[in-house]
Design an enzyme around this catalytic site. Structure first.
Site, PDB file in Angstrom:
ATOM      1  N   GLY A   1       0.864  -1.183   0.000  1.00 42.45           N
ATOM      2  CA  GLY A   1       0.000   0.000   0.000  1.00 42.45           C
ATOM      3  C   GLY A   1       0.890   1.219   0.000  1.00 42.45           C
ATOM      4  O   GLY A   1       1.762   1.358  -0.845  1.00 42.45           O
ATOM      5  N   GLU A   2       0.707   2.070   0.985  1.00 47.38           N
ATOM      6  CA  GLU A   2       1.533   3.279   1.092  1.00 47.38           C
ATOM      7  C   GLU A   2       2.091   3.334   2.518  1.00 47.38           C
ATOM      8  O   GLU A   2       1.351   3.548   3.473  1.00 47.38           O
ATOM      9  CB  GLU A   2       0.677   4.501   0.748  1.00 47.38           C
ATOM     10  CG  GLU A   2       1.397   5.812   0.875  1.00 47.38           C
ATOM     11  CD  GLU A   2       2.778   5.811   0.221  1.00 47.38           C
ATOM     12  OE1 GLU A   2       2.893   5.510  -0.984  1.00 47.38           O
ATOM     13  OE2 GLU A   2       3.769   6.097   0.924  1.00 47.38           O
ATOM     14  N   SER A   3       3.402   3.138   2.618  1.00 50.79           N
ATOM     15  CA  SER A   3       4.009   2.976   3.940  1.00 50.79           C
ATOM     16  C   SER A   3       3.933   4.251   4.784  1.00 50.79           C
ATOM     17  O   SER A   3       3.842   4.165   6.010  1.00 50.79           O
ATOM     18  CB  SER A   3       5.465   2.529   3.797  1.00 50.79           C
ATOM     19  OG  SER A   3       6.219   3.493   3.104  1.00 50.79           O
TER      20      SER A   3
ATOM     21  N   CYS B   1       5.965  -5.312   0.258  1.00 47.36           N
ATOM     22  CA  CYS B   1       6.160  -3.976  -0.319  1.00 47.36           C
ATOM     23  C   CYS B   1       6.089  -2.881   0.756  1.00 47.36           C
ATOM     24  O   CYS B   1       7.005  -2.777   1.560  1.00 47.36           O
ATOM     25  CB  CYS B   1       5.186  -3.744  -1.471  1.00 47.36           C
ATOM     26  SG  CYS B   1       5.742  -2.441  -2.582  1.00 47.36           S
TER      27      CYS B   1
ATOM     28  N   ARG C   1      12.850   3.393  -0.220  1.00 44.48           N
ATOM     29  CA  ARG C   1      11.499   3.479  -0.818  1.00 44.48           C
ATOM     30  C   ARG C   1      11.593   3.798  -2.303  1.00 44.48           C
ATOM     31  O   ARG C   1      12.511   4.504  -2.731  1.00 44.48           O
ATOM     32  CB  ARG C   1      10.701   4.602  -0.169  1.00 44.48           C
ATOM     33  CG  ARG C   1      10.027   4.219   1.114  1.00 44.48           C
ATOM     34  CD  ARG C   1       9.208   5.390   1.636  1.00 44.48           C
ATOM     35  NE  ARG C   1       8.008   5.630   0.882  1.00 44.48           N
ATOM     36  CZ  ARG C   1       7.567   6.821   0.503  1.00 44.48           C
ATOM     37  NH1 ARG C   1       8.246   7.915   0.763  1.00 44.48           N
ATOM     38  NH2 ARG C   1       6.433   6.933  -0.158  1.00 44.48           N
TER      39      ARG C   1
ATOM     40  N   ILE D   1       5.509  -2.888  -7.547  1.00 45.22           N
ATOM     41  CA  ILE D   1       4.780  -1.644  -7.803  1.00 45.22           C
ATOM     42  C   ILE D   1       5.386  -0.547  -6.928  1.00 45.22           C
ATOM     43  O   ILE D   1       5.207  -0.551  -5.710  1.00 45.22           O
ATOM     44  CB  ILE D   1       3.271  -1.801  -7.484  1.00 45.22           C
ATOM     45  CG1 ILE D   1       2.674  -2.988  -8.256  1.00 45.22           C
ATOM     46  CG2 ILE D   1       2.522  -0.508  -7.789  1.00 45.22           C
ATOM     47  CD1 ILE D   1       1.288  -3.412  -7.793  1.00 45.22           C
ATOM     48  N   ARG D   2       6.121   0.363  -7.559  1.00 45.21           N
ATOM     49  CA  ARG D   2       6.840   1.400  -6.796  1.00 45.21           C
ATOM     50  C   ARG D   2       7.479   0.787  -5.543  1.00 45.21           C
ATOM     51  O   ARG D   2       7.294   1.239  -4.411  1.00 45.21           O
ATOM     52  CB  ARG D   2       5.906   2.566  -6.436  1.00 45.21           C
ATOM     53  CG  ARG D   2       5.496   3.353  -7.665  1.00 45.21           C
ATOM     54  CD  ARG D   2       4.512   4.460  -7.378  1.00 45.21           C
ATOM     55  NE  ARG D   2       5.034   5.464  -6.450  1.00 45.21           N
ATOM     56  CZ  ARG D   2       5.954   6.364  -6.745  1.00 45.21           C
ATOM     57  NH1 ARG D   2       6.519   6.379  -7.932  1.00 45.21           N
ATOM     58  NH2 ARG D   2       6.346   7.233  -5.855  1.00 45.21           N
TER      59      ARG D   2
ATOM     60  N   HIS E   1       4.647  -8.151  -4.335  1.00 47.79           N
ATOM     61  CA  HIS E   1       3.295  -8.395  -3.804  1.00 47.79           C
ATOM     62  C   HIS E   1       2.825  -9.819  -4.086  1.00 47.79           C
ATOM     63  O   HIS E   1       2.072 -10.039  -5.045  1.00 47.79           O
ATOM     64  CB  HIS E   1       2.296  -7.460  -4.501  1.00 47.79           C
ATOM     65  CG  HIS E   1       2.464  -6.019  -4.198  1.00 47.79           C
ATOM     66  ND1 HIS E   1       1.765  -5.377  -3.206  1.00 47.79           N
ATOM     67  CD2 HIS E   1       3.248  -5.079  -4.756  1.00 47.79           C
ATOM     68  CE1 HIS E   1       2.112  -4.107  -3.166  1.00 47.79           C
ATOM     69  NE2 HIS E   1       3.004  -3.899  -4.104  1.00 47.79           N
TER      70      HIS E   1
ATOM     71  N   GLU F   1       0.553 -11.239  -2.777  1.00 51.45           N
ATOM     72  CA  GLU F   1      -0.912 -11.260  -2.596  1.00 51.45           C
ATOM     73  C   GLU F   1      -1.672 -10.968  -3.894  1.00 51.45           C
ATOM     74  O   GLU F   1      -2.875 -11.179  -3.947  1.00 51.45           O
ATOM     75  CB  GLU F   1      -1.333 -10.277  -1.490  1.00 51.45           C
ATOM     76  CG  GLU F   1      -1.206  -8.785  -1.796  1.00 51.45           C
ATOM     77  CD  GLU F   1       0.200  -8.215  -1.553  1.00 51.45           C
ATOM     78  OE1 GLU F   1       1.170  -8.982  -1.492  1.00 51.45           O
ATOM     79  OE2 GLU F   1       0.296  -6.977  -1.455  1.00 51.45           O
TER      80      GLU F   1
END
Ligand code: GLN
Length: 200
Positions: free
Chosen positions: A51-53, A83, A112, A141-142, A177, A179
C-alpha cells in the site's frame, strides 16, 4: 493465541488487505483484519500489506496500534510484510518521509521507490530461496529494495544485486506483492513460520 489452528491478522489500515485475506483464506486458515489494539491479542501472526508505507506508519499511531504491535513483535510474533509492509517492518528507511517511523522488526535498511521512474512497476519471475517448485511471479509496484541487511538476515531473493526478499527468524519481508500474483507459496512459508513459532 490458539493452541491448534493458527489465526493470522492482516493489518487493515490501508492497502492490499483484501488480497492477503483472500490468499490466506484459500490456504484454509482463519485470517482477520486488524484495526484495533484488542484485536492483536489473539492472533498468532500478522501480515502487513502493500500500500503506502507513509500512510500505514501514520495510521499506526492514529489507531494506537504502534505500541501493542511492537510489543507482540518484540515477543516473537511472526510477521510478513509485502512492499509497503516491508518498509513498515524495517529498521530504517531511505527516501521516506522525515516523520515516517518504522517498527524495526527486522534489521534491514530499505530504500522506498528504489527502482526509479523507468521501471516504476514491473513483473518478473523470481527464484526465492526456501520456495520449491520453481521461480514465482513477482509483481513490483513502486517497490522498495533492501539497501543493507543485518548480518543474520537471510536474503531469499535479489533483483540485480539488491535483496527483494528477506527473512530473519520469524519475520519475512518482500519488496513485491505475492498477494496479487495468485501464487500462494510465500503465504504458505509464512504459515509454516507461524505454526513452528515459539510459544505455540
Ligand atoms: N511506494 C510505496 C511506499 O513507499 C510502496 C508501494 C507498494 O506497496 N506497492 O509505501
Amino acid at each position: 493465541m490458539s493452541a491448534a489452528e493458527p489465526v493470522i491478522g492482516v493489518l487493515a489500515l490501508q492497502g492490499d488487505v483484501r488480497e492477503h485475506l483472500i490468499t490466506l483464506a484459500g490456504l484454509g486458515v482463519t485470517a482477520r483484519p486488524i484495526r484495533r489494539p484488542r484485536e492483536l491479542v489473539d492472533i498468532d501472526g500478522i501480515v502487513i500489506p502493500g500500500g503506502e508505507s507513509t500512510t500505514i506508519c501514520r495510521l499506526l499511531d492514529v489507531f494506537d496500534l504502534r505500541d501493542p504491535l511492537s510489543k507482540r513483535l518484540g515477543e516473537g510474533m511472526p510477521a510478513f510484510g509485502s512492499c509497503a509492509g516491508m518498509i513498515v517492518l524495517a529498521t530504517s528507511i531511505l527516501d521516506g518521509r522525515p516523520d515516517q517511523l518504522p517498527l524495526a522488526a527486522i534489521d534491514i535498511v530499505v530504500r522506498r521507490n528504489a527502482f526509479g521512474r523507468q521501471v516504476d512497476s514491473f513483473e518478473t519471475d523470481l527464484a526465492v530461496e526456501g520456495i520449491s517448485g520453481g521461480s514465482m511471479p513477482a509483481v513490483f509496484i513502486r517497490a522498495p529494495w533492501v539497501e543493507r541487511a543485518g548480518r543474520d538476515v537471510q536474503v531469499l531473493a535479489r533483483v540485480g544485486e539488491h535483496p527483494v526478499a528477506v527473512r530473519h527468524r520469524s519475520v519475512l519481508a518482500t519488496s513485491f506483492h505475492p498477494e496479487v500474483s495468485g501464487d500462494d507459496r510465500l503465504h504458505r512459508l509464512f504459515l509454516d513460520m507461524v505454526i513452528t513459532a515459539d510459544g505455540r
